[in-house]
Scaffold this motif. Structure first.
Motif, mmCIF file in Angstrom:
data_model
loop_
_atom_site.group_PDB
_atom_site.id
_atom_site.type_symbol
_atom_site.label_atom_id
_atom_site.label_comp_id
_atom_site.label_asym_id
_atom_site.label_seq_id
_atom_site.Cartn_x
_atom_site.Cartn_y
_atom_site.Cartn_z
ATOM 1 N N ASP A 161 138.435 -51.772 78.889
ATOM 2 C CA ASP A 161 139.610 -52.087 79.700
ATOM 3 C C ASP A 161 139.614 -51.323 81.028
ATOM 4 O O ASP A 161 140.387 -51.655 81.932
ATOM 5 C CB ASP A 161 140.897 -51.746 78.919
ATOM 6 N N ASP A 162 138.778 -50.294 81.116
ATOM 7 C CA ASP A 162 138.692 -49.516 82.347
ATOM 8 C C ASP A 162 137.652 -50.176 83.252
ATOM 9 O O ASP A 162 136.465 -49.814 83.242
ATOM 10 C CB ASP A 162 138.310 -48.073 82.032
ATOM 11 N N VAL A 163 138.106 -51.149 84.021
ATOM 12 C CA VAL A 163 137.216 -51.912 84.906
ATOM 13 C C VAL A 163 137.759 -51.836 86.326
ATOM 14 O O VAL A 163 138.940 -52.122 86.568
ATOM 15 C CB VAL A 163 137.099 -53.387 84.457
ATOM 16 N N GLN A 164 136.893 -51.473 87.243
ATOM 17 C CA GLN A 164 137.241 -51.437 88.659
ATOM 18 C C GLN A 164 136.543 -52.622 89.346
ATOM 19 O O GLN A 164 135.323 -52.780 89.227
ATOM 20 C CB GLN A 164 136.800 -50.114 89.301
ATOM 21 N N ILE A 165 137.331 -53.434 90.052
ATOM 22 C CA ILE A 165 136.791 -54.616 90.723
ATOM 23 C C ILE A 165 137.089 -54.508 92.213
ATOM 24 O O ILE A 165 138.238 -54.254 92.606
ATOM 25 C CB ILE A 165 137.389 -55.916 90.152
ATOM 26 N N PHE A 166 136.060 -54.720 93.010
ATOM 27 C CA PHE A 166 136.191 -54.625 94.460
ATOM 28 C C PHE A 166 135.638 -55.904 95.092
ATOM 29 O O PHE A 166 134.447 -56.215 94.943
ATOM 30 C CB PHE A 166 135.427 -53.408 94.999
ATOM 31 N N ALA A 167 136.508 -56.632 95.761
ATOM 32 C CA ALA A 167 136.087 -57.853 96.463
ATOM 33 C C ALA A 167 135.427 -57.485 97.785
ATOM 34 O O ALA A 167 135.835 -56.528 98.456
ATOM 35 C CB ALA A 167 137.280 -58.765 96.702
ATOM 36 N N MET A 168 134.416 -58.282 98.157
ATOM 37 C CA MET A 168 133.690 -58.046 99.409
ATOM 38 C C MET A 168 133.619 -59.362 100.192
ATOM 39 O O MET A 168 132.590 -60.061 100.172
ATOM 40 C CB MET A 168 132.297 -57.495 99.130
ATOM 41 N N PRO A 169 134.719 -59.744 100.853
ATOM 42 C CA PRO A 169 134.736 -61.028 101.565
ATOM 43 C C PRO A 169 133.754 -61.099 102.731
ATOM 44 O O PRO A 169 133.394 -62.181 103.166
ATOM 45 C CB PRO A 169 136.186 -61.134 102.054
ATOM 46 N N GLN A 170 133.305 -59.935 103.237
ATOM 47 C CA GLN A 170 132.338 -59.958 104.351
ATOM 48 C C GLN A 170 131.001 -60.541 103.925
ATOM 49 O O GLN A 170 130.209 -60.966 104.765
ATOM 50 C CB GLN A 170 132.115 -58.539 104.896
ATOM 51 N N THR A 171 130.741 -60.553 102.608
ATOM 52 C CA THR A 171 129.446 -61.028 102.123
ATOM 53 C C THR A 171 129.432 -62.537 101.854
ATOM 54 O O THR A 171 128.495 -63.032 101.225
ATOM 55 C CB THR A 171 129.061 -60.287 100.836
ATOM 56 N N ARG A 172 130.432 -63.245 102.318
ATOM 57 C CA ARG A 172 130.477 -64.697 102.063
ATOM 58 C C ARG A 172 129.247 -65.366 102.687
ATOM 59 O O ARG A 172 128.841 -65.052 103.797
ATOM 60 C CB ARG A 172 131.750 -65.295 102.641
ATOM 61 N N PHE A 173 128.677 -66.307 101.952
ATOM 62 C CA PHE A 173 127.490 -67.006 102.432
ATOM 63 C C PHE A 173 127.415 -68.396 101.808
ATOM 64 O O PHE A 173 128.096 -68.694 100.816
ATOM 65 C CB PHE A 173 126.211 -66.215 102.101
ATOM 66 N N MET A 174 126.562 -69.224 102.399
ATOM 67 C CA MET A 174 126.286 -70.564 101.899
ATOM 68 C C MET A 174 124.914 -70.551 101.223
ATOM 69 O O MET A 174 123.932 -70.098 101.811
ATOM 70 C CB MET A 174 126.298 -71.585 103.030
ATOM 71 N N ALA A 175 124.849 -71.014 99.981
ATOM 72 C CA ALA A 175 123.572 -71.099 99.276
ATOM 73 C C ALA A 175 122.840 -72.357 99.723
ATOM 74 O O ALA A 175 123.375 -73.460 99.635
ATOM 75 C CB ALA A 175 123.793 -71.121 97.768
ATOM 76 N N VAL A 176 121.624 -72.198 100.222
ATOM 77 C CA VAL A 176 120.845 -73.317 100.754
ATOM 78 C C VAL A 176 119.403 -73.180 100.278
ATOM 79 O O VAL A 176 118.939 -72.090 99.927
ATOM 80 C CB VAL A 176 120.878 -73.357 102.295
ATOM 81 N N THR A 177 118.683 -74.287 100.287
ATOM 82 C CA THR A 177 117.253 -74.260 99.971
ATOM 83 C C THR A 177 116.406 -74.077 101.224
ATOM 84 O O THR A 177 115.216 -73.796 101.125
ATOM 85 C CB THR A 177 116.842 -75.557 99.255
ATOM 86 N N ALA A 178 117.004 -74.252 102.392
ATOM 87 C CA ALA A 178 116.338 -74.012 103.679
ATOM 88 C C ALA A 178 117.422 -73.724 104.707
ATOM 89 O O ALA A 178 118.503 -74.316 104.662
ATOM 90 C CB ALA A 178 115.486 -75.202 104.100
ATOM 91 N N TYR A 179 117.143 -72.815 105.616
ATOM 92 C CA TYR A 179 118.137 -72.464 106.621
ATOM 93 C C TYR A 179 118.503 -73.677 107.467
ATOM 94 O O TYR A 179 117.636 -74.415 107.935
ATOM 95 C CB TYR A 179 117.611 -71.346 107.529
ATOM 96 N N GLN A 180 119.801 -73.862 107.660
ATOM 97 C CA GLN A 180 120.310 -74.989 108.435
ATOM 98 C C GLN A 180 120.680 -74.576 109.863
ATOM 99 O O GLN A 180 120.415 -75.304 110.811
ATOM 100 C CB GLN A 180 121.544 -75.583 107.740
ATOM 101 N N ASN A 181 121.302 -73.421 109.976
ATOM 102 C CA ASN A 181 121.756 -72.945 111.286
ATOM 103 C C ASN A 181 120.656 -72.103 111.929
ATOM 104 O O ASN A 181 120.206 -71.097 111.359
ATOM 105 C CB ASN A 181 123.035 -72.122 111.126
ATOM 106 N N GLU A 182 120.229 -72.497 113.108
ATOM 107 C CA GLU A 182 119.166 -71.780 113.802
ATOM 108 C C GLU A 182 119.587 -70.365 114.169
ATOM 109 O O GLU A 182 118.759 -69.449 114.216
ATOM 110 C CB GLU A 182 118.753 -72.548 115.054
ATOM 111 N N GLU A 183 120.883 -70.154 114.418
ATOM 112 C CA GLU A 183 121.364 -68.825 114.759
ATOM 113 C C GLU A 183 121.201 -67.861 113.577
ATOM 114 O O GLU A 183 120.915 -66.675 113.768
ATOM 115 C CB GLU A 183 122.831 -68.887 115.192
ATOM 116 N N VAL A 184 121.395 -68.372 112.362
ATOM 117 C CA VAL A 184 121.188 -67.537 111.173
ATOM 118 C C VAL A 184 119.722 -67.128 111.082
ATOM 119 O O VAL A 184 119.393 -65.970 110.788
ATOM 120 C CB VAL A 184 121.638 -68.285 109.911
#
Length: 301
Positions: A161-184
């Motif tokens: 029951d002693d669980v610490q959870i930390f959200a990291m919204p900065q790490t949001r990403f799109m899962a792709v099989t090949a990069y779509q955006n050239e800037e990325v």
């Protein structure tokens, strides 16, 4: 003896005091780098064999009890159930969706470990691999063309029951099989030291194309000097008569008609349309070939 009324050991008392005075906190490292990727909608490659993440998720944790044992997990949360598509240089949601993958948790390979171990150094998830196949053991299965965020889970051993959870919204990403955006792609090459091979290969390919282009359009060696373009007065364009004289001198004399058809194509049988080959104007039918005795203007058809 009542267990609840027994006296606490010094270790238990220290941990209790530590927990009250030091709340558990987690800080995402390289936050500025993650913010750059987030601004252009970050993408992560998922493959059948698994692909490592970049940037690497690293966190610094404080407030754990040094003598207690903890297990650390990284959870991948599917932001929305919709699939996305990259159109006109931007991501747009579609009407279709895929169910969230089962057990999208990655257990840190150094778990379980003491709280002191987790606090003494950053917690790095450099070994994690993302895959689009559900049957790859030891890898995290994600749905392609879906958006994800990560959460850090710190579970105390012996007390689920002693669980610490930390959200990291900065790490949001799109899962792709090949990069779509050239800037990325450009940012990945710029900051990822392991992308240097890809960068060098791209530069070498561009250099090879440039050299091949030069080889195709570069004048033959000595051709410019042979023409002597720097001294235009010494260079005279050959006339048609000179060309015919040179060309005709390479051909063996033969008894045939001198008309255009007979001369350049195929001798005509009993062809009467002959060209005079001397200044007398006499028409010698199918006269012998004399290469130096005619000019281009004398050839008819």
């Amino acid at each position: 003896m009542n267990i609840n009324s027994r006296e606490m050991t010094s270790s238990e008392l220290q941990n209790l005091t530590w927990g009250k005075r030091h709340p558990v906190r987690s800080r995402l490292l390289d936050a500025q780098l993650w913010s750059e990727f987030l601004a252009i909608n970050n993408e992560m490659i998922v493959t059948k064999t698994g692909r490592r993440m970049f940037p690497v998720i690293k966190t610094q944790v404080t407030g754990l009890c040094p003598g207690d044992m903890y297990t650390v997990f990284l959870e991948f949360v599917q932001v929305v159930g919709q699939r996305w598509k990259y159109i006109n240089s931007e991501w747009s949601p579609t009407t279709t969706s895929d169910p969230a993958t089962k057990n999208p948790f990655y257990k840190h390979p150094e778990s379980p470990n003491f709280g002191k171990h987790w606090m003494d150094q950053p917690i790095s998830f450099a070994k994690i691999k993302l895959t689009n196949r559900p049957d790859n053991p030891g890898q995290t299965h994600l749905n392609s063309l879906h958006q994800y965020e990560t959460k850090l889970h710190i579970v105390k051993i012996g007390d689920p029951d002693d669980v610490q959870i930390f959200a990291m919204p900065q790490t949001r990403f799109m899962a792709v099989t090949a990069y779509q955006n050239e800037e990325v792609t450009k940012l990945k090459i710029k900051y990822n030291p392991f992308a240097k091979a890809f960068k060098d290969t791209k530069v070498k390919a561009e250099e090879k194309d440039r050299r091949e282009h030069q080889d195709v359009y570069q004048p033959a060696l000595g051709y410019e000097s042979s023409l002597n373009f720097s001294h235009q007065e010494n260079y005279n364009t050959p006339t048609s008569d000179d060309w015919l004289s040179q060309y005709g001198g390479q051909r063996e004399p033969m008894n045939r008609c001198q008309c255009t058809t007979c001369y350049f194509v195929k001798p005509q049988v009993n062809h009467k349309k002959c060209v005079p080959i001397n200044s007398s104007g006499q028409d010698y039918e199918h006269a012998a070939y004399q290469p130096s005795s005619y000019s281009w203007t004398q050839l008819g058809g």
